[in-house]
Structures are given as structure tokens and as C-alpha cells.
Enzyme design. Structure first.
Site, PDB file in Angstrom:
ATOM      1  N   GLN A  82      41.802-100.387   1.644  1.00  0.00           N
ATOM      2  CA  GLN A  82      42.531 -99.947   0.456  1.00  0.00           C
ATOM      3  C   GLN A  82      42.129 -98.514   0.108  1.00  0.00           C
ATOM      4  O   GLN A  82      40.951 -98.205  -0.091  1.00  0.00           O
ATOM      5  CB  GLN A  82      42.242-100.849  -0.739  1.00  0.00           C
ATOM      6  CG  GLN A  82      43.126-100.511  -1.941  1.00  0.00           C
ATOM      7  CD  GLN A  82      42.717-101.225  -3.205  1.00  0.00           C
ATOM      8  OE1 GLN A  82      41.645-100.952  -3.746  1.00  0.00           O
ATOM      9  NE2 GLN A  82      43.558-102.118  -3.711  1.00  0.00           N
ATOM     10  N   TYR A  88      44.724 -96.277 -12.107  1.00  0.00           N
ATOM     11  CA  TYR A  88      44.351 -95.133 -11.285  1.00  0.00           C
ATOM     12  C   TYR A  88      45.564 -94.216 -11.085  1.00  0.00           C
ATOM     13  O   TYR A  88      46.622 -94.423 -11.691  1.00  0.00           O
ATOM     14  CB  TYR A  88      43.758 -95.614  -9.964  1.00  0.00           C
ATOM     15  CG  TYR A  88      42.440 -96.329 -10.124  1.00  0.00           C
ATOM     16  CD1 TYR A  88      41.353 -95.693 -10.725  1.00  0.00           C
ATOM     17  CD2 TYR A  88      42.270 -97.647  -9.691  1.00  0.00           C
ATOM     18  CE1 TYR A  88      40.131 -96.349 -10.888  1.00  0.00           C
ATOM     19  CE2 TYR A  88      41.052 -98.304  -9.845  1.00  0.00           C
ATOM     20  CZ  TYR A  88      39.989 -97.648 -10.450  1.00  0.00           C
ATOM     21  OH  TYR A  88      38.786 -98.300 -10.609  1.00  0.00           O
ATOM     22  N   ARG A 101      37.271-113.641  -7.773  1.00  0.00           N
ATOM     23  CA  ARG A 101      35.951-113.977  -8.324  1.00  0.00           C
ATOM     24  C   ARG A 101      35.354-115.222  -7.682  1.00  0.00           C
ATOM     25  O   ARG A 101      34.141-115.309  -7.482  1.00  0.00           O
ATOM     26  CB  ARG A 101      36.062-114.172  -9.833  1.00  0.00           C
ATOM     27  CG  ARG A 101      36.654-112.982 -10.568  1.00  0.00           C
ATOM     28  CD  ARG A 101      35.824-111.740 -10.428  1.00  0.00           C
ATOM     29  NE  ARG A 101      36.596-110.545 -10.716  1.00  0.00           N
ATOM     30  CZ  ARG A 101      36.140-109.307 -10.602  1.00  0.00           C
ATOM     31  NH1 ARG A 101      34.904-109.111 -10.208  1.00  0.00           N
ATOM     32  NH2 ARG A 101      36.915-108.270 -10.863  1.00  0.00           N
TER      33      ARG A 101
END
Length: 312
Positions: A96, A150, A292
Site C-alpha cells: 500500500q 490522507y 484488529r
């Protein structure tokens, strides 16, 4: 469903489980540490696809002190060790790539509303060069990070994008940088290399992006050369402020899936195999990101697939 293979371009994933990118802050001056290689190696067993945590494409786009880098050739050898480790378990790996924009910790960070055309060209070139490095490092594809507030997320959202040129204003303009990057990366890496985009599909914020913009955005990404759509949040980052249920971005991924003919990944709050299975069966997505839960349990994928076998 969870254990069903899926073909993407020239590769076939063994199942529908994706380990999504989660920054571990274990980089060593931008390179992959042995500790991080071991972390991914352990989680590659029985996981169809690993999307390795974000790497900055240029120094002014760094998001955190120990973030991984894909900004120069010196990092390639350490990433080769990582991809070899992931492949040795039968999993596939995508890198990524990210530019943090005004979220960068660099003193030279860029503000999207003040960026010149030359600076935009520099950013595009940085993504292209970084993509070529991922290919040299043995990855099976590259994911363009367009989520979580971002740089590309900042361009997409009308809440943050106040430009008045061809990169701001209407939806086509706010998507222009995304699509120019995808097209230029595609031209550089060739047709066989997988290009994904992590799309911050909705801000959950007044004055931000809208639900009815998702189909147009997704179609434009596919037309530009994307093979895989990875749904997440925009300025809200990786949380849905209105829901904590398993697959809490499922409303967004369903819209995306109905808008294109490439696989769609849904990530968010999925901890149990049965929930992953149901989300796939109900048509919300083609692949499930387990974040998670996999962070806490290295063998989540193996256990989940075995638990489903018992119920069949």
C-alpha cells in the site's frame, strides 16, 4: 463462501480472507525489520491476501516516524525478504502506497489547496516510481491509499478540497488526481500487475463526500485501471461514527459492489468467522478484511476456516 478461492488477474487467492494494512510502527529507517517480517509471516498462514501497511512514496509525505518507505531503491531488498516470507505460506501480497498530505509529520508537508501543478506532477511521479519498486520487491500488486484523511482523501472530500482549478470543485475534478495516478501507475507496471485502491468512500461529515458519489467514483477507478476496490472511511478514517456492528462500512461496500465488476473488499469490526461468512453471502462484498482480530491472533484465518468446516 469464506473458504472459496477468488481469481484476480493472474493470481488465485485461496480464500476470501484479507489482512488489511495496519501500521505497526516497526520500520527501521523506512526498511522492513526482522520483527515485522516475522509478524506478517505468522499471519500469512491460511490468509488469501496480505495488504502490507502503508509506505510513503516521498519524504514530505511521511505519516509517522517509523512508517515504512517505498521512496527510494535502498528499501527493495528488505521488502523482498518480506514478500518471500508471505509467499512461502501460500498467500499473496500487495503493497500500500501513501502520501499523507497535510497529515504528514514532515516540515515540508504539502497542503492540497496550495499545491502547484509541478508539485502535483511530482506526487504522481512519486507514486509511479514507488509502484515500480513494489514490483521489483516481489509484490503481486500495489494499492493506492485514498482513504483515512490522507492526501487523496483530502482531494476527494469537498470539506477539505477548496481548490478552484481542475483538481477542485465538482466530483470529476476531485477524483482527477486519483485517476491520473492510477492511469500512470498502470502504464508503468503493465497489465498483469494488480492495482487496488483503498477508497475513503464517505466522510460521515456535513459538507463532506456523499453516498451518491460512490458509484461514479468507483466506476472511474475501474475505467482508469483498478482491479480491486478496498472500501474504508474518508475523513472519519477507519471508523464509522454511527455504527460498531461487524462490517460497519457494509453500506458503502454494497454500493461499490453494485457499481463495478471488480472484487470489493469490506473491512471494519469483523471478528468472527460467521459474521464474515454472512457478509459475503448477503452480497456486501467479495473479500473480507480482518484487522484488529488478526492483529491480536496470528492464526485467526486458520481457526476461522476450521470453525466453518465444522458447521457445514
Amino acid at each position: 463462501m469464506l473458504g472459496t478461492p477468488l481469481k484476480i488477474k493472474s493470481i488465485t487467492l485461496s480464500n476470501r480472507i484479507v489482512m488489511p494494512p495496519m501500521a505497526r510502527e516497526l520500520g527501521d529507517d523506512g526498511e522492513v525489520s526482522d520483527e515485522l517480517i516475522d509478524y506478517y509471516y505468522k499471519r500469512s498462514d491460511s490468509t488469501g491476501l496480505i495488504i502490507v501497511e502503508h509506505e510513503y512514496v516521498s519524504p514530505e509525505g511521511i505519516a509517522s516516524k517509523r512508517q515504512l518507505s517505498m521512496a527510494d531503491d535502498r528499501v527493495i531488498e528488505s521488502f523482498k525478504k518480506l514478500t518471500d516470507a508471505i509467499h512461502s505460506k501460500g498467500s499473496f501480497a500487495i503493497a500500500q502506497l501513501n502520501h499523507a498530505g497535510f497529515e504528514s509529520i514532515s516540515p515540508n508537508r504539502l497542503n492540497l489547496n496550495r499545491m502547484t501543478i509541478d508539485e502535483l506532477d511530482y506526487v504522481k511521479e512519486s507514486f509511479v516510481k514507488a509502484s515500480l519498486r513494489t514490483k521489483k520487491a516481489g509484490f503481486d500488486g500495489v494499492e493506492i491509499h485514498g482513504a483515512h484523511g490522507y492526501l487523496l482523501s483530502q482531494f476527494y472530500s469537498p470539506y477539505t478540497n477548496k481548490r478552484t482549478d481542475k483538481y477542485g470543485g465538482n466530483l470529476e475534478n476531485r477524483l482527477r488526481l486519483h485517476n491520473e495516478i492510477i492511469k500512470e501507475v498502470r502504464e508503468a507496471v503493465g497489465e498483469d500487475y494488480i492495482i487496488a485502491i483503498r477508497f475513503g468512500a464517505y466522510d460521515y461529515l456535513e459538507g463532506g463526500s456523499r453516498l451518491d458519489e460512490i458509484p461514479i467514483a468507483v466506476k472511474s477507478f475501474v475505467d482508469s485501471g483498478s482491479d480491486l476496490i478496498d472500501i474504508s472511511g474518508g475523513l472519519c478514517r477507519y471508523r464509522n461514527p454511527n455504527s460498531k456492528e461487524p462490517g460497519y462500512f457494509k453500506e458503502l461496500s454494497k454500493i461499490a459492489k453494485e457499481s463495478c465488476d471488480v472484487p470489493v473488499i469490506l473491512t471494519g469490526g469483523v471478528k468472527k468467522a460467521k459474521d464474515a461468512e454472512n457478509l459475503l453471502k448477503e452480497g456486501y462484498c467479495d473479500l473480507i478484511g480482518i484487522g484488529r482480530a488478526m492483529l491480536m491472533e496470528a492464526e485467526w484465518s486458520k481457526r476461522a476456516l476450521k470453525s466453518l468446516e465444522k458447521t457445514c
